[in-house]
Structure formats: structure tokens, C-alpha cells
Design a protein around this motif. Structure first.
Motif, PDB file in Angstrom:
ATOM      1  N   MET A 257       0.750  -1.213   0.185  1.00  8.40           N
ATOM      2  CA  MET A 257      -0.230   0.034   0.091  1.00  8.40           C
ATOM      3  C   MET A 257       0.801   1.168   0.141  1.00  8.40           C
ATOM      4  N   SER A 273      -5.028   6.202   2.081  1.00  8.21           N
ATOM      5  CA  SER A 273      -6.202   5.514   2.612  1.00  8.21           C
ATOM      6  C   SER A 273      -7.260   6.329   2.725  1.00  8.21           C
ATOM      7  N   PHE A 276      -8.959   6.965  -0.721  1.00 11.61           N
ATOM      8  CA  PHE A 276      -9.481   5.585  -1.130  1.00 11.61           C
ATOM      9  C   PHE A 276     -10.990   5.203  -0.601  1.00 11.61           C
ATOM     10  N   PRO A 284      -8.123   0.637   1.892  1.00  9.60           N
ATOM     11  CA  PRO A 284      -7.404  -0.377   0.774  1.00  9.60           C
ATOM     12  C   PRO A 284      -7.159  -1.768   1.294  1.00  9.60           C
TER      13      PRO A 284
END
Length: 312
Positions: A257, A273, A276, A284
Motif C-alpha cells: 500500500m 487510504s 480511497f 485499501p
């Protein structure tokens, strides 16, 4: 009194029930469980490569290809070429004689047909709860407060897509000009060039001013162009491309990640994150776990939706 004569409109392809409507983002190790059922189904490859096996043969499909399964035809498939494929899967009940045209068919959709399919997806996101494309959506369920006529739009557009495919193949070469050629205007060409530029720079951090400057286009023209063609702003579209890139990298499982966040120019994995999750509803790591659960596809308990009515 006028004696009005009435014409009953002929219906060549009628969709009676919707069984499933999925947009699946799959890992590169995806392997479908073989199955057969007493209704029609098609699988469209939106991204990646997939190898399919049916009672009637085997096929390698890539982006833009679509395969049809007739009732009680065994079928299975798996991701190919090391790609993490995205698939559109629709299964439905249709007893119209014309539907038999699709038995054993593998076709490639032109841009105009792809546009119809993407409109179908857009309606599916509005009509159902969870929406089409949500990782937890397995069977269509009517959504309270859905847009007026959304299920009927799905029925009509699906019928239109099937009719168009039958008409194109049976009318003879050259009798139907691709709609994309008729609509190849200057603005469409500009839009396509800008989209290509955005894709090529998905790992950079372009600004709105940079994009306008690259194509010598004013801000108003740029905004109107993307509003009319993509129903979004150019930066929103660019953000969507970044998100799709991130999702693909997560499904392929090559990078961490942190590495994905760095590739996309995020200042930290925390910010990546956060962005997302805001866009997808999943962190994620949650998305990765959800996708990992789809390595083998299992059919959910069957649910049938009467289009324009209630789930049965």
C-alpha cells in the motif's frame, strides 16, 4: 367519429426477469467455479484478459469482448495473462425466439455498444441497493427512492443492446455505419486525447491549469467538454483514473500500500487510504481482503428481479 386504426408494436427481444447484474473487479488469480443454469447470461470484459471454457469450446477474451451462455450451457473461466480483470456479468430470462442468435456467440463491442453497456451500469448504480459495482452486491434488490423508471431503463437498454448486436450481424457488412464514426467530431477527438494524456500521467500530480495548458484549451471549454462527455469535471475524472490504477495494483498484489501511494504521488499512505475509503467506502486493506475472497466465484442464492416491479 374518426375510426382510428391502431398498430401493435412488434417486440422482437423481450427481457422478462433479471437474475444478476454485476460489475466485478477480480484478482489476477481469479478462477470461476464451473456452473450451468436455465437462463441466459453474458460476460463482458471491461479490463484485462480472461480464458473461458464452455460446452461449445474455449475462448481467449480481452477488453471489449463479450461472450454469451445459453440456458443449461456449462461454463467456467479464469484470469489470463497475469491481468486482474474487470467483468460485467448480466443474467436474465428471455424466451423470445430471436435470442437464440446468441447461442455460442463471442462478439466484440464497438464504442457505441460499449456506451450502451456503460449507461446500463450507470442505471444499475442508481436502481439497486447495494448498487452495481459494490463488492457486496451479488443479486439485484430494488432500492427505495431509486430514480424514476430506473429498472425500466435497464430493461429497455438491455433489449436495445441485444437488438443492436443482432441487427449489426444480420444486416450485412456496410449497411450500418458505426455510430462512433458518425459522432467523431472535433470535441470527441479532443476529449479522447485528453483522456489518453491523463492515463499516461496517472502517476503524476497534474493540475487543472497544466491540463488546460497542454491542450491550449480555456477553463470553460475544458469544463464543458468533460461535463458533456463524462458527466464529471476533468480533475474528478483524473482522480477516478488514479483510483482505478490503485485498485488494479491492489488486485495484482505486486506492491505494498505504501508503494502504491508513492506511485500515485500521495504524500503519505494515510492520505492515500483516506482518499480511497472516501471514494469506495473501503480502506485499501479492506478492499484487498474483499477481492481475495473472490479468487473462486460462487453463485449467491438465486434472486430474480421482475424489471419494473418487485423482487420475486
Amino acid at each position: 367519429m374518426t375510426d382510428w386504426s391502431m398498430l401493435r408494436l412488434k417486440e422482437e427481444v423481450v427481457i422478462e426477469r433479471l437474475i444478476s447484474f454485476l460489475y466485478m473487479e477480480l484478482p489476477k488469480h481469479f478462477q470461476a467455479t464451473g456452473e450451468k443454469h436455465d437462463f441466459w447470461e453474458f460476460v463482458y470484459v471491461d479490463k484485462g484478459d480472461v480464458f473461458f471454457v464452455t460446452d461449445l469450446g474455449s475462448h481467449d477474451l480481452s477488453q471489449g469482448d463479450i461472450i454469451f451462455y445459453s440456458p443449461n450451457e456449462f461454463h467456467t473461466g479464469h484470469a489470463a495473462g497475469g491481468t486482474a480483470p474487470n467483468l460485467v456479468i448480466m443474467s436474465f430470462v428471455c424466451h423470445s425466439p430471436a435470442i437464440d442468435y446468441f447461442k455460442g456467440k463471442v462478439l466484440h463491442l464497438e464504442q457505441a455498444e460499449q456506451d450502451i453497456l456503460y449507461q446500463l451500469l450507470s442505471e444499475g448504480k442508481e436502481a439497486f441497493d447495494p448498487p452495481v459495482g459494490h463488492p457486496r452486491m451479488m443479486v439485484p434488490q430494488s432500492k427505495d427512492g431509486a430514480l424514476f423508471g430506473s429498472e425500466q431503463m435497464i430493461k429497455n437498454m438491455l433489449e436495445m443492446l441485444l437488438i443492436r448486436l443482432i441487427r449489426k450481424q444480420t444486416a450485412g457488412a456496410g449497411k450500418i455505419r458505426p455510430e462512433s464514426a458518425l459522432l467523431a467530431t472535433r470535441n470527441e477527438d479532443l476529449f479522447e486525447r485528453i483522456v489518453l494524456y491523463l492515463k499516461e500521467n496517472v502517476r503524476n500530480n497534474l493540475s487543472f491549469e497544466q491540463i488546460c495548458g497542454e491542450f491550449a484549451v480555456g477553463s470553460t471549454i475544458m469544463k464543458n467538454l468533460f461535463k458533456s462527455r463524462a458527466n464529471s469535471g476533468v480533475m474528478e475524472y483524473y482522480s477516478m483514473l488514479k483510483l482505478e490504477y490503485a485498485k488494479r495494483q491492489i488486485r495484482e498484489g505486486i506492491y505494498s500500500m505504501t508503494e502504491i501511494a508513492d506511485q500515485l504521488g500521495y504524500s503519505s499512505v494515510h492520505y492515500f487510504s483516506k482518499h480511497f475509503k472516501k471514494a469506495t467506502g473501503f480502506a485499501p486493506t479492506e478492499y484487498a481482503r474483499t477481492i481475495a475472497g473472490k479468487t473462486t466465484r460462487k453463485r449467491a442464492p438465486q434472486s430474480v428481479l421482475l424489471l419494473g416491479g418487485d423482487p420475486l
